[in-house]
Design an enzyme around this catalytic site. Structure first.
Site, short mmCIF file in Angstrom:
data_model
loop_
_atom_site.label_atom_id
_atom_site.label_comp_id
_atom_site.label_asym_id
_atom_site.label_seq_id
_atom_site.Cartn_x
_atom_site.Cartn_y
_atom_site.Cartn_z
N GLY A 29 -8.19 14.11 -4.93
CA GLY A 29 -8.11 15.41 -4.60
C GLY A 29 -9.02 15.95 -5.64
O GLY A 29 -9.46 17.34 -5.77
N TYR A 59 5.54 2.52 2.61
CA TYR A 59 4.02 3.93 2.48
C TYR A 59 4.29 4.27 3.52
O TYR A 59 4.10 5.64 3.67
CB TYR A 59 3.61 3.27 1.60
#
Length: 306
Positions: free
Chosen positions: A27, A176
């Site tokens: 990010g 996950y």
């Protein structure tokens, strides 16, 4: 396709980009490159102090960077709603939404503020709600895109609609993988629905291969010192975040990208390498799965759109 690099990112001046989880790893790289090419970048982060440090790093790398730090906890639908309301009050048009934030905790089961299994709630349901709440702002932009961050783990995962919250025989790694499968299903179903509605918004997907981030250390933090050793060993196998972020940067900025495309590394097993178009799993691409997950997500989040 020929090897692609960030030097090929088109001018982003005049565009507003929202990057979730922009304070570290993929990010932060994504936010930095978008700012470097002129975008106003909103760092949507759970930890505002960490976001401020990330914005300072971006400012050091890009002296005239235009960044904002805003609090967003994807594990809380209340936080998602507050973020979207405040963002759109200041930015009526949003050009780019990069649903980058992700979480993996390989320990006992955890839940979100709304009672969702933490991986599914953070990685998929939070982004589902956020995207819906920002859809009108995206529709006001000239060439809007939504980029979803998938994972190679989605290919071996299976959704259990009778146990979406993984309450039976909980396994963190499986949870996950399911959350990343759900993320992939969501991105492809979003594309189908946007097309059917005649929207100009483009929904695309990317995955980073085996990439270095703070997710690996956090995943093993429940194991103490032994977990830290395992995490450090795992990092040796990964490619740098600067490489891992290339597929999502390509998906976010490259001219000619079409809705429903999926980008990842070109190397063996898609673990590393240059950006290329890749295939989702058969389950991820199945329209029936997309429709079923979309209905479930609307019911769970209370956010309905398209």
């Amino acid at each position: 396709m020929a090897a692609w690099s960030t030097r090929q990112i088109p001018d982003q001046h005049g565009r507003t980009a929202v990057v979730t989880g922009a304070n570290s790893g993929l990010g932060l790289v994504t936010a930095t490159e978008l700012a470097r090419h002129g975008a106003t970048v909103v760092l949507a982060v759970r930890n505002v102090a960490a976001g401020a440090r990330a914005a300072a790093l971006i400012g050091d790398a890009v002296p005239r960077a235009r960044t904002e730090v805003r609090e967003l906890d994807l594990a809380s639908l209340s936080s998602v709603r507050t973020f979207a309301k405040e963002l759109t009050a200041d930015h009526p048009a949003v050009d780019l939404l990069v649903n980058n934030a992700g979480l993996v905790l390989l320990g006992p089961a955890h839940t979100t503020a709304d009672g969702f299994e933490l991986h599914l709630g953070t990685n998929m349901l939070g982004h589902f709600a956020l995207t819906g709440l920002l859809l009108d702002a995206l529709a006001r932009a000239d060439a809007p895109r939504v980029v979803g961050l998938s994972s190679i783990t989605h290919k071996n995962a299976r959704l259990d609609f009778d146990d979406l919250m993984s309450q039976r025989a909980y396994d963190a790694a499986r949870a996950y993988g399911r959350s990343k499968l759900a993320t992939t299903v969501f991105g492809l179903e979003l594309d189908r629905r946007l097309r059917a509605a005649g929207s100009r918004i483009t929904s695309v997907l990317a995955h980073p291969g085996l990439s270095r981030s703070n997710l690996t250390p956090r995943a093993w933090e429940h194991r103490g010192r032994a977990g830290r050793i395992v995490a450090r060993g795992g990092l040796l196998l990964t490619q740098p975040a600067e490489r891992g972020a290339l597929p999502q940067l390509f998906a976010a900025t490259a001219p000619g990208v079409r809705g429903g495309q999926f980008f990842g590394p070109s190397g063996p097993w898609e673990l590393r390498g240059d950006v290329t178009e890749v295939r989702p799993s058969a389950e991820a691409a199945a329209p029936a799965t997309g429709q079923r997950l979309w209905t479930a997500a609307e019911n769970l989040t209370g956010v309905t759109y398209l």
